[in-house]
Design a protein around this motif. Sequence first.
Motif, PDB file in Angstrom:
ATOM      1  N   GLU A   1       0.826  -1.205   0.000  1.00 53.08           N
ATOM      2  CA  GLU A   1       0.000   0.000   0.000  1.00 53.08           C
ATOM      3  C   GLU A   1       0.861   1.257   0.000  1.00 53.08           C
ATOM      4  OE1 GLU A   1      -3.020   0.075   3.013  1.00 53.08           O
ATOM      5  OE2 GLU A   1      -3.667  -1.963   2.535  1.00 53.08           O
ATOM      6  N   ALA A   2       1.860   1.276   0.851  1.00 51.65           N
ATOM      7  CA  ALA A   2       2.759   2.433   0.902  1.00 51.65           C
ATOM      8  C   ALA A   2       3.561   2.550  -0.378  1.00 51.65           C
ATOM      9  CB  ALA A   2       3.697   2.321   2.111  1.00 51.65           C
ATOM     10  N   LEU A   3       3.925   1.434  -0.962  1.00 52.19           N
ATOM     11  CA  LEU A   3       4.673   1.440  -2.214  1.00 52.19           C
ATOM     12  C   LEU A   3       3.850   2.086  -3.330  1.00 52.19           C
ATOM     13  CD1 LEU A   3       7.395   0.556  -3.354  1.00 52.19           C
ATOM     14  CD2 LEU A   3       6.375  -1.641  -3.907  1.00 52.19           C
ATOM     15  N   ALA A   4       2.585   1.715  -3.421  1.00 49.10           N
ATOM     16  CA  ALA A   4       1.712   2.303  -4.439  1.00 49.10           C
ATOM     17  C   ALA A   4       1.516   3.799  -4.188  1.00 49.10           C
ATOM     18  CB  ALA A   4       0.370   1.587  -4.455  1.00 49.10           C
ATOM     19  N   ALA A   5       1.303   4.176  -2.939  1.00 51.00           N
ATOM     20  CA  ALA A   5       1.074   5.588  -2.615  1.00 51.00           C
ATOM     21  C   ALA A   5       2.321   6.431  -2.867  1.00 51.00           C
ATOM     22  CB  ALA A   5       0.633   5.724  -1.160  1.00 51.00           C
ATOM     23  N   THR A   6       3.472   5.932  -2.455  1.00 47.62           N
ATOM     24  CA  THR A   6       4.702   6.709  -2.639  1.00 47.62           C
ATOM     25  C   THR A   6       5.129   6.739  -4.102  1.00 47.62           C
ATOM     26  OG1 THR A   6       6.071   4.793  -2.018  1.00 47.62           O
ATOM     27  CG2 THR A   6       5.550   6.384  -0.276  1.00 47.62           C
ATOM     28  N   ALA A   7       4.839   5.680  -4.846  1.00 46.84           N
ATOM     29  CA  ALA A   7       5.136   5.686  -6.283  1.00 46.84           C
ATOM     30  C   ALA A   7       4.295   6.756  -6.979  1.00 46.84           C
ATOM     31  CB  ALA A   7       4.863   4.316  -6.894  1.00 46.84           C
ATOM     32  N   ALA A   8       3.041   6.871  -6.578  1.00 50.80           N
ATOM     33  CA  ALA A   8       2.173   7.898  -7.155  1.00 50.80           C
ATOM     34  C   ALA A   8       2.681   9.297  -6.815  1.00 50.80           C
ATOM     35  CB  ALA A   8       0.742   7.718  -6.656  1.00 50.80           C
ATOM     36  N   LYS A   9       3.126   9.496  -5.583  1.00 47.53           N
ATOM     37  CA  LYS A   9       3.659  10.807  -5.183  1.00 47.53           C
ATOM     38  C   LYS A   9       4.951  11.128  -5.924  1.00 47.53           C
ATOM     39  CE  LYS A   9       1.602  11.108  -0.611  1.00 47.53           C
ATOM     40  NZ  LYS A   9       1.842  11.162   0.831  1.00 47.53           N
ATOM     41  N   LEU A  10       5.781  10.120  -6.129  1.00 46.06           N
ATOM     42  CA  LEU A  10       7.021  10.319  -6.876  1.00 46.06           C
ATOM     43  C   LEU A  10       6.705  10.704  -8.321  1.00 46.06           C
ATOM     44  CD1 LEU A  10      10.102  10.202  -7.123  1.00 46.06           C
ATOM     45  CD2 LEU A  10       9.901   7.729  -7.459  1.00 46.06           C
TER      46      LEU A  10
END
Length: 68
Positions: A41-50
């Motif tokens: 979940e954090a990976l998907a969210a941080t990838a989107a922010k990046l």
Amino acid sequence: METTEIGSRSDFALWAIQRAQEIVTTEGAFFAIAARDMNEEALAATAAKLGKAISDAMLEVFDGLISE
């Protein structure tokens, strides 16, 4: 955010390097931590922010070129 005047290719290169460093320092670090922790979940969210930070930087320079 500070306004930077880009008058040459070297000015643009310097701006791009500095902007990339800012993005990697903030958003890239969060993405790497999520990957290390294998938190999907954090990976998907941080990838989107990046991705958004990269897109915003591209639009930032594009808007500057258009307004001249």
